[in-house]
Design a protein around this motif. Structure first.
Motif, PDB file in Angstrom:
ATOM      1  N   PRO A  15       0.839  -1.206   0.000  1.00  0.00           N
ATOM      2  CA  PRO A  15       0.000   0.000   0.000  1.00  0.00           C
ATOM      3  C   PRO A  15       0.873   1.255   0.000  1.00  0.00           C
ATOM      4  CG  PRO A  15      -0.690  -1.555   1.703  1.00  0.00           C
ATOM      5  CD  PRO A  15       0.625  -2.044   1.189  1.00  0.00           C
ATOM      6  N   PHE A  16       0.310   2.341  -0.499  1.00  0.00           N
ATOM      7  CA  PHE A  16       1.024   3.614  -0.562  1.00  0.00           C
ATOM      8  C   PHE A  16       0.270   4.639   0.284  1.00  0.00           C
ATOM      9  CE2 PHE A  16       2.306   7.530  -3.114  1.00  0.00           C
ATOM     10  CZ  PHE A  16       3.584   7.586  -2.575  1.00  0.00           C
ATOM     11  N   VAL A  17       0.965   5.231   1.246  1.00  0.00           N
ATOM     12  CA  VAL A  17       0.374   6.235   2.138  1.00  0.00           C
ATOM     13  C   VAL A  17       1.062   7.565   1.893  1.00  0.00           C
ATOM     14  CG1 VAL A  17      -0.102   6.877   4.530  1.00  0.00           C
ATOM     15  CG2 VAL A  17      -0.095   4.460   3.862  1.00  0.00           C
ATOM     16  N   LEU A  18       0.275   8.624   1.667  1.00  0.00           N
ATOM     17  CA  LEU A  18       0.849   9.934   1.373  1.00  0.00           C
ATOM     18  C   LEU A  18       0.327  10.966   2.360  1.00  0.00           C
ATOM     19  CD1 LEU A  18       1.631  11.506  -2.003  1.00  0.00           C
ATOM     20  CD2 LEU A  18       0.301  12.860  -0.387  1.00  0.00           C
ATOM     21  N   PHE A  19       1.239  11.726   2.959  1.00  0.00           N
ATOM     22  CA  PHE A  19       0.905  12.820   3.864  1.00  0.00           C
ATOM     23  C   PHE A  19       1.122  14.131   3.103  1.00  0.00           C
ATOM     24  CE2 PHE A  19       2.135   9.268   6.456  1.00  0.00           C
ATOM     25  CZ  PHE A  19       1.290   9.300   7.542  1.00  0.00           C
ATOM     26  N   SER A  20       0.043  14.838   2.825  1.00  0.00           N
ATOM     27  CA  SER A  20       0.135  16.069   2.034  1.00  0.00           C
ATOM     28  C   SER A  20       0.214  17.297   2.935  1.00  0.00           C
ATOM     29  CB  SER A  20      -1.070  16.197   1.099  1.00  0.00           C
ATOM     30  OG  SER A  20      -2.263  16.315   1.863  1.00  0.00           O
ATOM     31  N   ALA A  21       0.993  18.284   2.507  1.00  0.00           N
ATOM     32  CA  ALA A  21       1.085  19.574   3.188  1.00  0.00           C
ATOM     33  C   ALA A  21       1.722  20.537   2.208  1.00  0.00           C
ATOM     34  CB  ALA A  21       1.921  19.469   4.465  1.00  0.00           C
ATOM     35  N   ALA A  22       0.930  21.397   1.584  1.00  0.00           N
ATOM     36  CA  ALA A  22       1.485  22.220   0.509  1.00  0.00           C
ATOM     37  C   ALA A  22       0.675  23.486   0.299  1.00  0.00           C
ATOM     38  CB  ALA A  22       1.539  21.428  -0.792  1.00  0.00           C
ATOM     39  N   GLY A  23       1.374  24.494  -0.195  1.00  0.00           N
ATOM     40  CA  GLY A  23       0.712  25.731  -0.578  1.00  0.00           C
ATOM     41  C   GLY A  23       0.337  25.759  -2.041  1.00  0.00           C
ATOM     42  N   GLY A  24       0.616  24.663  -2.768  1.00  0.00           N
ATOM     43  CA  GLY A  24       0.266  24.602  -4.185  1.00  0.00           C
ATOM     44  C   GLY A  24       1.471  24.328  -5.053  1.00  0.00           C
ATOM     45  N   ALA A  25       1.375  24.703  -6.320  1.00  0.00           N
ATOM     46  CA  ALA A  25       2.464  24.472  -7.271  1.00  0.00           C
ATOM     47  C   ALA A  25       3.588  25.489  -7.043  1.00  0.00           C
ATOM     48  CB  ALA A  25       1.943  24.582  -8.695  1.00  0.00           C
ATOM     49  N   ARG A  26       4.783  25.140  -7.487  1.00  0.00           N
ATOM     50  CA  ARG A  26       5.952  26.014  -7.305  1.00  0.00           C
ATOM     51  C   ARG A  26       6.082  26.947  -8.496  1.00  0.00           C
ATOM     52  NH1 ARG A  26      11.321  23.136  -5.322  1.00  0.00           N
ATOM     53  NH2 ARG A  26       9.871  22.782  -3.595  1.00  0.00           N
ATOM     54  N   MET A  27       5.879  28.234  -8.253  1.00  0.00           N
ATOM     55  CA  MET A  27       5.822  29.199  -9.349  1.00  0.00           C
ATOM     56  C   MET A  27       7.160  29.318 -10.073  1.00  0.00           C
ATOM     57  SD  MET A  27       5.901  32.928  -7.551  1.00  0.00           S
ATOM     58  CE  MET A  27       7.349  33.556  -6.712  1.00  0.00           C
ATOM     59  N   GLN A  28       8.274  29.007  -9.388  1.00  0.00           N
ATOM     60  CA  GLN A  28       9.584  29.129 -10.028  1.00  0.00           C
ATOM     61  C   GLN A  28       9.790  28.104 -11.147  1.00  0.00           C
ATOM     62  OE1 GLN A  28       9.100  29.149  -6.765  1.00  0.00           O
ATOM     63  NE2 GLN A  28      10.130  30.918  -5.855  1.00  0.00           N
ATOM     64  N   GLU A  29       8.917  27.096 -11.212  1.00  0.00           N
ATOM     65  CA  GLU A  29       9.033  26.101 -12.268  1.00  0.00           C
ATOM     66  C   GLU A  29       7.889  26.182 -13.262  1.00  0.00           C
ATOM     67  OE1 GLU A  29       9.791  22.198 -10.737  1.00  0.00           O
ATOM     68  OE2 GLU A  29      11.367  22.881  -9.386  1.00  0.00           O
ATOM     69  N   GLY A  30       7.012  27.155 -13.091  1.00  0.00           N
ATOM     70  CA  GLY A  30       5.978  27.465 -14.071  1.00  0.00           C
ATOM     71  C   GLY A  30       5.150  26.273 -14.514  1.00  0.00           C
ATOM     72  N   ILE A  31       5.003  26.122 -15.833  1.00  0.00           N
ATOM     73  CA  ILE A  31       4.177  25.057 -16.402  1.00  0.00           C
ATOM     74  C   ILE A  31       4.715  23.684 -16.051  1.00  0.00           C
ATOM     75  CG2 ILE A  31       5.435  24.999 -18.590  1.00  0.00           C
ATOM     76  CD1 ILE A  31       1.621  24.587 -18.062  1.00  0.00           C
ATOM     77  N   LEU A  32       6.023  23.587 -15.792  1.00  0.00           N
ATOM     78  CA  LEU A  32       6.612  22.295 -15.445  1.00  0.00           C
ATOM     79  C   LEU A  32       6.083  21.796 -14.098  1.00  0.00           C
ATOM     80  CD1 LEU A  32      10.289  22.967 -16.575  1.00  0.00           C
ATOM     81  CD2 LEU A  32       8.520  21.686 -17.786  1.00  0.00           C
ATOM     82  N   SER A  33       5.812  22.721 -13.174  1.00  0.00           N
ATOM     83  CA  SER A  33       5.232  22.314 -11.900  1.00  0.00           C
ATOM     84  C   SER A  33       3.776  21.907 -12.076  1.00  0.00           C
ATOM     85  CB  SER A  33       5.350  23.441 -10.871  1.00  0.00           C
ATOM     86  OG  SER A  33       4.573  24.557 -11.245  1.00  0.00           O
ATOM     87  N   LEU A  34       3.049  22.606 -12.929  1.00  0.00           N
ATOM     88  CA  LEU A  34       1.651  22.245 -13.173  1.00  0.00           C
ATOM     89  C   LEU A  34       1.531  20.889 -13.843  1.00  0.00           C
ATOM     90  CD1 LEU A  34       0.207  25.678 -14.379  1.00  0.00           C
ATOM     91  CD2 LEU A  34       0.069  24.659 -12.104  1.00  0.00           C
ATOM     92  N   MET A  35       2.527  20.496 -14.620  1.00  0.00           N
ATOM     93  CA  MET A  35       2.504  19.192 -15.276  1.00  0.00           C
ATOM     94  C   MET A  35       2.587  18.037 -14.276  1.00  0.00           C
ATOM     95  SD  MET A  35       1.979  19.300 -18.453  1.00  0.00           S
ATOM     96  CE  MET A  35       2.409  17.601 -18.800  1.00  0.00           C
ATOM     97  N   GLN A  36       2.998  18.339 -13.030  1.00  0.00           N
ATOM     98  CA  GLN A  36       3.071  17.277 -12.032  1.00  0.00           C
ATOM     99  C   GLN A  36       1.686  16.838 -11.571  1.00  0.00           C
ATOM    100  OE1 GLN A  36       6.162  16.175 -11.974  1.00  0.00           O
ATOM    101  NE2 GLN A  36       6.550  17.982 -13.251  1.00  0.00           N
ATOM    102  N   MET A  37       0.657  17.648 -11.847  1.00  0.00           N
ATOM    103  CA  MET A  37      -0.708  17.251 -11.487  1.00  0.00           C
ATOM    104  C   MET A  37      -1.159  16.029 -12.301  1.00  0.00           C
ATOM    105  SD  MET A  37      -2.298  21.089 -11.131  1.00  0.00           S
ATOM    106  CE  MET A  37      -3.977  20.528 -10.889  1.00  0.00           C
ATOM    107  N   PRO A  38      -1.144  16.097 -13.641  1.00  0.00           N
ATOM    108  CA  PRO A  38      -1.519  14.888 -14.397  1.00  0.00           C
ATOM    109  C   PRO A  38      -0.499  13.770 -14.242  1.00  0.00           C
ATOM    110  CG  PRO A  38      -0.745  16.601 -15.887  1.00  0.00           C
ATOM    111  CD  PRO A  38      -0.889  17.243 -14.533  1.00  0.00           C
ATOM    112  N   ARG A  39       0.753  14.130 -14.080  1.00  0.00           N
ATOM    113  CA  ARG A  39       1.804  13.108 -13.954  1.00  0.00           C
ATOM    114  C   ARG A  39       1.602  12.275 -12.684  1.00  0.00           C
ATOM    115  NH1 ARG A  39       7.644  13.769 -12.498  1.00  0.00           N
ATOM    116  NH2 ARG A  39       8.760  12.061 -13.504  1.00  0.00           N
ATOM    117  N   SER A  40       1.305  12.947 -11.570  1.00  0.00           N
ATOM    118  CA  SER A  40       1.071  12.218 -10.327  1.00  0.00           C
ATOM    119  C   SER A  40      -0.228  11.422 -10.397  1.00  0.00           C
ATOM    120  CB  SER A  40       1.048  13.185  -9.141  1.00  0.00           C
ATOM    121  OG  SER A  40       0.014  14.144  -9.286  1.00  0.00           O
ATOM    122  N   THR A  41      -1.216  11.951 -11.130  1.00  0.00           N
ATOM    123  CA  THR A  41      -2.476  11.235 -11.295  1.00  0.00           C
ATOM    124  C   THR A  41      -2.269   9.918 -12.030  1.00  0.00           C
ATOM    125  OG1 THR A  41      -3.691  13.333 -11.332  1.00  0.00           O
ATOM    126  CG2 THR A  41      -4.814  11.399 -12.220  1.00  0.00           C
TER     127      THR A  41
END
Length: 308
Positions: free
Chosen positions: A157-183
């Motif tokens: 099983p995989f357990v994930l503890f989330s704590a975040a303010g959102g995507a990292r603006m310094q990486e722009g679209i590359l950070s937003l691409m982690q949303m579908p990638r993680s999905t």
């Protein structure tokens, strides 16, 4: 002589007899203002012993309390390209990364590990909000993919503890691409028939909430955790209305069907053991079989399960 006796001599004595008092012996609760001794606060897993307020906790400290006898093995995460956009605001992006690494002692905003909880093998990942607000960049995406691949390989099983303010603006679209990638990575778990459990901690916001943080088979939250996409202040300014009391807090979301449980940090380990064993078809854990926190047994993990 009076000046020397009454001022100079006491001044000299005070300089040489002064004892340095460490500044990190006490912490102040953000909620009730109680001063908490650092050792008592650490034993309570950074939960205020007066009002029960859940303060931030590092992934490493969380894993030491989560895994049996505090023993776990880190899962290797591929390092992404440094500063791909050559981003600079008030500081250069590499300078911000180095400052965060120095202050936290960690390489990035997510730690991935494997081990056992209640003699139940799992793979776990946890975000560090103290590392640039736990922001989701390419490294976090790589960490989730690495954790999911490791879980599939070991059939855990995989357990994930989330704590975040959102995507990292310094990486722009590359950070937003982690949303579908993680999905996609989480879909690998589902296709392999492996449980994916998310523990949402304060705060979990932005693109993290819009992706992997809300895709768990079981959604658990710590008390009073802020869980949202856009924060309450932004919403109030947009709709120009006062929001309900406790809006977007864990208890409010539980009442409205967004969560399955709200569990205090001190009871989280037992909760996870019970849920994981139930989802994997294992018999309920027997208290006598569970490793005691005082146990000094440090038997090595099976070599086939240790990351090379």
């Amino acid at each position: 002589m009076n000046w020397i006796t009454n001022y100079v001599r006491p001044r000299i004595n005070s300089i040489f007899s002064r004892r340095e008092m460490p500044e990190n012996l006490w912490s102040k609760c953000d909620e009730c203002g109680t001063m908490l001794f650092h050792r008592e606060l650490s034993e309570a897993l950074n939960v205020c012993t007066n009002c029960g307020h859940h303060m931030g906790i590092t992934p490493r400290a969380r894993f030491e309390a989560l895994f049996d006898n505090g023993i776990f093995t880190e899962v290797a995460v591929p390092k992404p390209i440094d500063d791909p956009l050559k981003f600079r605001d008030q500081k250069k992006y590499p300078d911000r990364l180095r400052a965060a690494q120095k202050s936290t002692g960690e390489a990035e905003a997510m730690l991935v590990a494997e081990g056992e909880i209640g003699r139940t093998p799992i793979v776990a990942a946890a975000q560090d909000f103290s590392f640039m607000g736990g922001s989701m960049g390419m490294y976090v995406g790589n960490a989730i993919v690495a954790g999911c691949e490791r879980a599939v390989k070991l059939k855990r099983p995989f357990v994930l503890f989330s704590a975040a303010g959102g995507a990292r603006m310094q990486e722009g679209i590359l950070s937003l691409m982690q949303m579908p990638r993680s999905t996609v990575a989480i879909q690998m778990l589902k296709e392999a028939g492996l449980p994916y459990i998310v523990v949402l901690t304060h705060p979990t916001t932005g693109g993290v909430t819009a992706s992997y943080a809300m895709l768990g088979d079981v959604q658990i939250a710590e008390p009073n955790a802020l869980i949202c996409f856009a924060g309450p202040r932004v919403i109030e300014q947009t709709i120009r209305e006062k929001l309900p009391e406790g809006f977007q807090r864990a208890e409010y979301l539980l009442d409205h069907g967004m969560l399955d449980r709200v569990t205090p940090r001190g009871k989280m380990r037992d909760e996870l053991i019970g849920i994981i064993r139930m989802l994997t078809g294992m018999p309920p854990a027997v208290v006598a079989d569970l490793p005691s926190p005082d146990t000094t047994d440090e038997s090595p993990v099976d070599e086939a399960q240790v990351t090379p």
